[in-house]
Design an enzyme around this catalytic site. Structure first.
Site, PDB file in Angstrom:
ATOM      1  N   GLU A 104       0.818  -1.221   0.000  1.00 51.53           N
ATOM      2  CA  GLU A 104       0.000   0.000   0.000  1.00 51.53           C
ATOM      3  C   GLU A 104       0.851   1.270   0.000  1.00 51.53           C
ATOM      4  O   GLU A 104       1.513   1.575   1.001  1.00 51.53           O
ATOM      5  CB  GLU A 104      -0.893  -0.013   1.253  1.00 51.53           C
ATOM      6  CG  GLU A 104      -1.800   1.201   1.369  1.00 51.53           C
ATOM      7  CD  GLU A 104      -2.752   1.126   2.568  1.00 51.53           C
ATOM      8  OE1 GLU A 104      -2.451   0.395   3.528  1.00 51.53           O
ATOM      9  OE2 GLU A 104      -3.777   1.821   2.535  1.00 51.53           O
ATOM     10  N   GLU A 108     -12.098   1.310   4.995  1.00 54.62           N
ATOM     11  CA  GLU A 108     -11.156   1.631   6.077  1.00 54.62           C
ATOM     12  C   GLU A 108     -11.444   3.088   6.444  1.00 54.62           C
ATOM     13  O   GLU A 108     -10.850   4.017   5.881  1.00 54.62           O
ATOM     14  CB  GLU A 108      -9.713   1.446   5.604  1.00 54.62           C
ATOM     15  CG  GLU A 108      -8.709   1.594   6.750  1.00 54.62           C
ATOM     16  CD  GLU A 108      -7.284   1.507   6.275  1.00 54.62           C
ATOM     17  OE1 GLU A 108      -6.589   0.575   6.687  1.00 54.62           O
ATOM     18  OE2 GLU A 108      -6.856   2.375   5.485  1.00 54.62           O
TER      19      GLU A 108
END
Ligand code: LER
Ligand code: MN
Length: 272
Positions: free
Chosen positions: A154, A248
């Site tokens: 990420e 998220e």
């Protein structure tokens, strides 16, 4: 088909962070299923934090999958990173991630490397840190492949890492590896800070995009900020993305309201 997931954190030290559900895995699974999510994404403090049989039973009862498992506990609890100047810390970081990969693999859930990538500082140059990161991704990506799962890397915004902030640079990093088992985790919160155009960045990510953190401009649930998710959904369809969009997001004003807002936006965007 694009699938939906919602985050659950079991990490005390991460309290205040952008996760929708907290600590109560059975409760989170029940609510996720009730709202129509396909999966949960679990952020655990260590690989043995969850009883595997209990989790298997929960997934079966609620017809849910595990979309991914986080490794950030290695950073928030133990301050481990893959690019620390100390070789022992780098080694421990790899071991922590390897154990999370093994745990996730039991549920077909790839592990995520986000905050564990660390940053370059002090005597460590950017080139050195990127070389350590690439070496670790190579090793851990191959380990994940041996377990029949993938590894997600990420890119983070500039306030969280100075290594890789943009999709284009993430693609460069992954294309430099010999393994093709490491995929990009594209988090639209970070992309909103770093990319000129989020939808175009997904086009740049193309086949490398393996997972998406799907949230609004202020890191609240989709529908609670000012991000336009319609062109993002179009770009995801255009690149043939068939992974998860995973919420998220901060549990604001509450976990359930964040989950409800997420699923409402996802239903509008992804069910044709
Ligand atoms: C941190 O900002 C983040 O987006 C997480 O997914 C990293 O593990
Ligand atoms: Mn993220």
């Amino acid at each position: 088909m694009i699938k939906t997931a919602i985050t659950v954190s079991l990490v005390k030290e991460a309290e205040g962070g952008p996760f929708v559900y907290w600590h109560d895995l059975p409760g989170a699974c029940a609510k996720a299923a009730e709202l129509g999510f396909d999966a949960v994404e679990i952020f655990a403090p260590h690989p043995d934090a969850v009883d595997d049989d209990e989790l298997k039973a929960l997934l079966e009862t609620h017809d849910l999958k595990v979309a991914a498992v986080g490794t950030g506990g290695g950073w928030v609890i133990h301050k481990l990173t893959l690019t620390n100047a100390d070789p022992e810390i780098r080694q421990k970081a790899r071991e922590f991630i390897r154990a999370i990969i093994d745990w996730g693999a039991e549920f077909n859930a790839p592990a995520i490397i986000g905050s564990m990538q660390g940053r370059f500082e002090g005597d460590v140059s950017k080139e050195q840190a990127l070389a350590w990161l690439a070496e670790a991704l190579e090793d851990l990506g191959a380990h994940a492949a041996a377990k029949d799962t993938q590894l997600f890397y990420e890119p983070l915004n500039r306030y969280e890492t100075n290594l890789i902030n943009r999709t284009e640079d993430g693609v460069w990093l992954l294309e430099g590896l010999t393994t093709d088992n490491v995929k990009l985790l594209s988090d639209v919160f970070h992309m909103n800070i770093e990319e000129a155009n989020i939808a175009d960045a997904f086009r740049t990510g193309g086949k490398h995009v393996g997972h998406v953190h799907f949230v609004d401009s202020n890191r609240r649930a989709t529908g609670m900020g000012h991000m336009n998710h319609t062109p993002i959904a179009e770009a995801l369809r255009e690149i043939g993305y068939d992974g998860y969009v995973s919420a998220e997001a901060f549990p604001i004003p509450s976990s359930d309201e964040a989950a409800e807002s997420t699923i409402a936006v996802c239903k509008r965007l992804f069910t044709s």
